[in-house]
Design an enzyme around this catalytic site. Structure first.
Site, PDB file in Angstrom:
ATOM      1  N   HIS A 135      -7.118  30.142  80.269  1.00  0.00           N
ATOM      2  CA  HIS A 135      -7.274  28.860  80.964  1.00  0.00           C
ATOM      3  C   HIS A 135      -8.298  28.916  82.095  1.00  0.00           C
ATOM      4  O   HIS A 135      -8.086  28.358  83.173  1.00  0.00           O
ATOM      5  CB  HIS A 135      -5.927  28.381  81.501  1.00  0.00           C
ATOM      6  CG  HIS A 135      -4.941  28.030  80.424  1.00  0.00           C
ATOM      7  ND1 HIS A 135      -5.315  27.537  79.197  1.00  0.00           N
ATOM      8  CD2 HIS A 135      -3.575  28.111  80.406  1.00  0.00           C
ATOM      9  CE1 HIS A 135      -4.232  27.320  78.471  1.00  0.00           C
ATOM     10  NE2 HIS A 135      -3.171  27.656  79.167  1.00  0.00           N
ATOM     11  N   HIS A 209      -2.356  20.387  80.601  1.00  0.00           N
ATOM     12  CA  HIS A 209      -1.257  21.318  80.333  1.00  0.00           C
ATOM     13  C   HIS A 209       0.096  20.744  80.753  1.00  0.00           C
ATOM     14  O   HIS A 209       0.939  21.455  81.300  1.00  0.00           O
ATOM     15  CB  HIS A 209      -1.520  22.633  81.058  1.00  0.00           C
ATOM     16  CG  HIS A 209      -0.917  23.829  80.399  1.00  0.00           C
ATOM     17  ND1 HIS A 209       0.440  24.059  80.344  1.00  0.00           N
ATOM     18  CD2 HIS A 209      -1.494  24.883  79.761  1.00  0.00           C
ATOM     19  CE1 HIS A 209       0.675  25.201  79.722  1.00  0.00           C
ATOM     20  NE2 HIS A 209      -0.488  25.711  79.343  1.00  0.00           N
ATOM     21  N   GLU A 347      -1.312  20.596  73.608  1.00  0.00           N
ATOM     22  CA  GLU A 347      -2.627  20.612  74.250  1.00  0.00           C
ATOM     23  C   GLU A 347      -3.723  20.381  73.211  1.00  0.00           C
ATOM     24  O   GLU A 347      -3.943  21.219  72.339  1.00  0.00           O
ATOM     25  CB  GLU A 347      -2.850  21.944  74.955  1.00  0.00           C
ATOM     26  CG  GLU A 347      -1.797  22.294  75.991  1.00  0.00           C
ATOM     27  CD  GLU A 347      -1.727  23.785  76.241  1.00  0.00           C
ATOM     28  OE1 GLU A 347      -2.671  24.323  76.866  1.00  0.00           O
ATOM     29  OE2 GLU A 347      -0.747  24.434  75.813  1.00  0.00           O
TER      30      GLU A 347
END
Length: 381
Positions: A135, A209, A347
């Site tokens: 991420h 998220h 996601e």
């Protein structure tokens, strides 16, 4: 059977709830965004929370991390609940490692060993998930302070979020100028539009998220939620949750969600991929592929409340994470602890580790190009 927004509002009125509390739109297109102080970072930076309401949906967004701090929608009786996991204080978000509700970048999901090569040049990224980069690295977009401006446009209400990531930040090449727009429509849809430009070739994969529990945050597990994903394949992973490069069939496996089924039905089936991930934490290869506009790809429904979420996107992948690493040590917005399976993520994305897998859809962005992608969340009860 789904009911309309009008039916939900009528049910609320019958229960003695004012119609305005279920998000009926004003003539200007919903309530104007409201800004309030939320907390202060260690360096003295003030963090604000923005509140939006339109079409029966309520959304609260933090300038820290572009985080969705609360997402409230009504059930079949018009009763509201916050259906997103999160915290009631800034310190918990700063210390946290779960990415609750965060805007993710520069690269959503994992890049193997935090390395990739682009145009003959190798880049080493920040490593924050074992030997891999997750991420965007240790200080990804989820840790940044975003500039936010509210807007109303016709019957819509929303926020524009801005962040500029300088060349070399977390190891990524190019100065990336990013704009993320959160819009609530008159029908209560939550739309996310991502946009970015760069001055040097780079890789980009932005996502959100949010952890969902349609029964309400802090109410327990999501294993009874019914999920549908329009995908016939997924990307198996190695022990570090890095895709192997294979696009494997879901037929005859616990990964088959082409027809609605409870999340928990096959979660302990013992498939080797589930053992590695401690449940589901994989990228589904959407049948539609990359599309010019958002198309419906997933539906999540809580039978107990009737709340339903439909997701449409132009992206080729969907990461379904079943909250496997929530361990009972985190106290959420409601004051209750989060345990394994108390929330799930859906996601929209390009595939994990695409910079190292030439056969995957490309995530390269070059000067002169504009990265654009859209995801729409539609709610009903």
């Amino acid at each position: 059977m789904e009911t309309s927004r009008r039916t939900v509002i009528a049910a609320a009125a019958a229960a003695g709830i004012a119609a305005s509390t279920v998000g009926t739109a004003h003539a200007s297109g919903g309530r104007k965004p409201v800004k309030e102080y939320f907390g202060t970072l260690a360096d003295g930076t003030k963090i604000y929370r923005w509140s939006l309401q339109n079409g029966g949906t309520r959304l609260k967004v933090l300038s820290y991390g572009g985080i969705i701090q609360s997402l409230e929608i009504p059930d079949r009786h018009g009763k509201y609940a916050n259906v997103s996991l999160g915290y009631d204080n800034l310190a918990a978000y700063v210390a946290g490692t779960t990415f609750f509700g965060a805007t993710i970048g520069r690269y959503g999901n994992r890049i193997a060993k935090g390395r990739f090569t682009l145009d003959g040049t190798s880049y080493q990224l920040s490593v924050n998930d074992g030997v891999n980069s997750l991420h965007g690295g240790a200080k990804g977009f989820n840790t940044k302070v975003w500039d936010i401006e509210g807007f109303t446009s016709g019957s819509d209400v929303g926020l524009n979020l801005y962040y500029t990531s300088v060349d070399g930040e977390m190891g990524y090449p190019g100065t990336l100028k990013t704009k993320v727009t959160f819009t609530l429509t008159k029908s209560g849809d939550w739309r996310i539009d991502y946009e970015a430009t760069t001055d040097k070739a780079t890789v980009v994969n932005l996502t959100n998220h949010t952890y969902y529990n349609l029964a309400g945050e802090g109410s327990g597990g999501i294993y009874d939620h019914e999920l549908t994903i329009a995908a016939s394949r997924y990307t198996p992973t190695d022990s570090g949750l890095i895709p192997t490069g294979e696009l494997a069939t879901i037929v005859g496996t616990p990964f088959d969600f082409r027809r609605a089924k409870p999340v928990g039905r096959d979660i302990r089936a013992g498939h080797p991929q589930q053992v590695t991930a401690k449940g589901y934490d994989h990228n589904w290869v959407l049948d539609k592929g990359v599309t010019a506009g958002p198309q419906h790809v997933a539906t999540l429904r809580d039978p107990s409340s009737g709340r339903t979420l439909k997701i449409a996107t132009d992206q080729p992948g969907l990461q379904f994470y079943s909250g496997n690493f929530l361990d009972g040590t985190l106290v959420g917005t409601s004051g209750r602890t989060y345990r394994q399976g108390d929330g799930l993520c859906l996601e929209t994305q390009h595939f994990p580790d695409s910079p190292n897998e030439p056969s995957f859809p490309s995530t390269v962005l070059r000067p002169g190009q504009t990265y654009r992608t859209t995801t729409i969340h539609s709610f009903s009860a």
